[in-house]
Design a protein around this motif. Structure first.
Motif, short mmCIF file in Angstrom:
data_model
loop_
_atom_site.label_atom_id
_atom_site.label_comp_id
_atom_site.label_asym_id
_atom_site.label_seq_id
_atom_site.Cartn_x
_atom_site.Cartn_y
_atom_site.Cartn_z
N PRO A 60 -8.22 1.41 4.57
CA PRO A 60 -7.54 0.38 3.77
C PRO A 60 -7.75 0.46 2.27
N ALA A 102 -0.07 4.60 3.54
CA ALA A 102 0.02 3.18 3.90
C ALA A 102 1.44 2.82 4.31
N ASP A 119 -3.84 -3.21 11.08
CA ASP A 119 -5.04 -2.68 10.44
C ASP A 119 -4.71 -1.30 9.89
N PHE A 120 -4.75 -1.13 8.57
CA PHE A 120 -4.64 0.21 8.03
C PHE A 120 -5.90 0.99 8.38
N HIS A 148 -8.90 -6.10 6.46
CA HIS A 148 -8.46 -5.81 7.83
C HIS A 148 -7.69 -7.00 8.38
#
Length: 450
Positions: free
Chosen positions: A73, A92, A69-70, A44
Motif C-alpha cells: 500500500p 495500484a 487491500d492493496f 488497509h
C-alpha cells in the motif's frame, strides 16, 4: 461520529423484524449500486470497517460492499523507479481494476461506485480517466485525496503526491478534471487536513510555501464538499463523511448514522506484516493469534482464550463468534515482530476486515521503558485542542497542537505498572488496556474504533 459512539456505548438492541416478501426484497437489493472502498497510503481495508457497518445499517447488502487491500500500500519515492514492497501508481490502478471486475462479476452489476481515501483516490481517477473505466464506474468519490498535489516544488517531483508528478500532470490536464458519465464527488476539510496545507511545516519545511492550498482535494467539474474541522482521515471514515458518501451514491439521505448491532457477530481478517518497518498487506503465515474476552473496567482477562489459531499461507486468523458488547484482547505472535497485545472495544457487527498488523519494534527512545503502550486512532487523527485526548490520565505531549496530525500516542511505563490497567480516552470513546513487559518483547496497543 459522536452519534455512532453514543449508540455503541448505549448497547442498542435489535427490535423484531417484520416479514418481507423474498422476491421484492431481492429486487430492491439488486437495484443498489455495489460499493468498492479504497484505502490510502500504507493503510488497509480495516479502516473502512465502520463505513461498511453504516452502509449495512442503512440496508445495503453485505454482498454488495467490498473494501480492498492493496498488496503493497505504500507509494514509491519515485513513481517510475521500482522499490521493494512499494507500489507504483499503475500497479495500484491494476489491482483496483481487478477488484472492480470481481465485484461486477459477483453482483452482476454493470457499474459500481468507488470511494477512496487519500492515495486511494488516485487509482480511482487513473482507472476512470486514463484507462477507460468510466463505463463501469457510476460514482467516483475521493475523500481527502490530494488531487492537486501535496507540494509543488522540485524535490521528489515524481512521487505520486507531487503536483509535478507524471501521474498528476496527466490526470489534471485540461479544463475539467472529471469524466463525463461518471458522477464525481470530493470531500475535504476546510483547513485541518495536514496534507492540504499552504505551508511546508508538515513536510519538514516550515515557512516554505507548498504551492498548494487547503482546496487541493477539489476537482474542477466535480461536486466539491467542505466539512469544517475534519482531519485527513475523517474526510472518509467519520459519520459526517458517511452521510455525504451515502447520499451521493444512494440519491437519498441515510436513515441513520449510528450502527445497528447484530445478535451474532462473526469476526475474521488477516495477519499482515511490516518487514523492515514497511507496511504491507501481505499475509503472514505462522502467526499465533489468541483472543481473550476482557473486563470493561480493568482490561483483565475473563478466563482463558476464546479463540486460538496459527495462521496459514492466507494469513487468516478467524473466524470467531463474539457478542456485540464484548471487549477483546488480541494477542499476535508473528515471526520477526514483537508480541502484540491489542485491546479493542466491542464489535457491534460482523466484519471480515479485522486485520491484525503486529506492532513495529520499539524506537530507540522507548527501549528504556519497562512497558510500552501505543494508543492509536486508525480512522482519524488526534487534534488538540479540538479533541480531548488523555492517556494514562495525562494529555500526551507528543500529539501536535493545531492541525490534527498524529494518530498515535505512546505511554512509556515503569516496572511497577506492568500488569495494571492503562486508560486511553478520546472524546467519548474509552479504551482500557493492560501493560505488558517490554523485556519479553511485548507491546500493548489500545486501538480506538471510532
Amino acid at each position: 461520529m459522536r452519534l455512532a459512539r453514543r449508540a455503541l456505548l448505549g448497547g442498542l438492541a435489535l427490535g423484531p423484524l417484520l416479514p418481507r416478501p423474498a422476491f421484492p426484497q431481492r429486487a430492491e437489493e439488486a437495484a443498489l449500486t455495489p460499493v468498492l472502498l479504497v484505502h490510502g497510503n500504507g493503510d488497509h481495508a480495516a479502516l473502512w470497517m465502520t463505513t461498511l457497518w453504516r452502509f449495512e445499517s442503512n440496508g445495503w447488502p453485505r454482498a454488495r460492499l467490498r473494501a480492498l487491500d492493496f498488496t503493497d500500500p505504500l507509494a514509491r519515492d519515485d513513481d517510475a523507479v521500482p522499490q521493494p514492497l512499494r507500489s507504483s501508481s499503475d500497479e495500484a490502478r491494476s489491482e483496483l481494476a481487478e477488484e472492480v471486475a470481481a465485484l461486477r462479476g459477483r453482483t452482476g452489476a454493470a457499474r459500481v461506485a468507488l470511494v477512496g481515501n487519500s492515495r486511494g483516490g488516485y487509482p480511482i481517477r487513473n482507472h476512470v480517466a486514463l484507462h477507460g473505466g468510466g463505463a463501469e464506474v457510476s460514482h467516483a468519490v475521493t475523500c481527502g485525496t490530494p488531487n492537486n498535489g501535496i507540494w509543488d516544488w522540485d524535490a521528489n517531483a515524481n512521487r505520486e503526491f507531487s503536483a509535478r508528478s507524471a501521474l498528476l500532470r496527466r490526470l489534471n490536464a485540461g479544463e475539467s478534471q472529471v469524466v463525463p458519465g461518471t458522477a464525481f464527488l470530493t470531500i475535504r476539510s476546510d483547513s485541518n487536513d495536514l496534507y492540504a496545507q499552504p505551508d511546508g511545516r508538515y513536510l519538514g519545511r516550515p515557512g516554505t510555501p507548498t504551492g498548494v492550498g487547503y482546496d487541493s482535494p477539489e476537482l474542477r467539474g466535480a461536486t466539491n464538499i467542505v466539512l469544517p474541522g475534519v482531519d485527513h482521515r475523517e474526510t472518509a471514515y467519520s459519520a459526517r463523511a458517511f452521510r455525504e458518501i451515502f447520499r451521493f451514491i444512494a440519491g437519498r439521505e441515510p436513515e441513520r448514522l449510528d450502527v445497528v448491532p447484530e445478535e451474532r457477530v462473526v469476526l475474521n481478517g488477516r495477519v499482515t506484516g511490516t518487514p523492515g518497518g514497511v507496511q504491507t498487506n501481505r499475509p503472514v503465515a505462522g502467526a499465533m493469534v489468541e483472543v481473550f474476552r476482557v473486563h470493561p473496567g480493568s482490561g483483565e482477562r475473563m478466563g482463558g482464550p476464546i479463540h486460538a489459531k496459527m495462521t496459514g499461507a492466507d494469513g487468516l486468523w478467524g473466524p470467531l463468534t463474539v457478542g456485540p458488547n464484548w471487549l477483546l484482547e488480541f494477542v499476535v505472535a508473528a515471526p520477526d515482530h514483537p508480541i502484540t497485545h491489542s485491546y479493542r472495544n466491542p464489535f457491534p457487527r460482523s466484519s471480515d476486515v479485522v486485520h491484525l498488523r503486529p506492532a513495529a519494534p520499539p524506537a530507540a527512545a522507548d527501549r528504556g521503558a519497562a512497558a510500552l503502550l501505543r494508543f492509536t486512532r486508525p480512522r482519524g487523527y488526534f487534534g488538540i485542542p479540538r479533541d480531548v485526548v488523555l492517556l494514562d490520565g495525562k494529555e500526551p505531549a507528543e500529539v501536535p497542537r493545531g492541525v490534527a496530525a498524529g494518530a498515535t500516542a505512546t505511554a512509556r511505563l515503569p516496572a511497577e505498572r506492568i500488569g495494571t490497567p492503562v486508560v486511553g480516552l478520546f472524546n467519548e470513546e474509552r479504551v482500557v488496556a493492560r501493560a505488558w513487559p517490554l523485556a519479553e518483547n511485548r507491546i500493548t496497543v489500545a486501538e480506538l474504533t471510532w
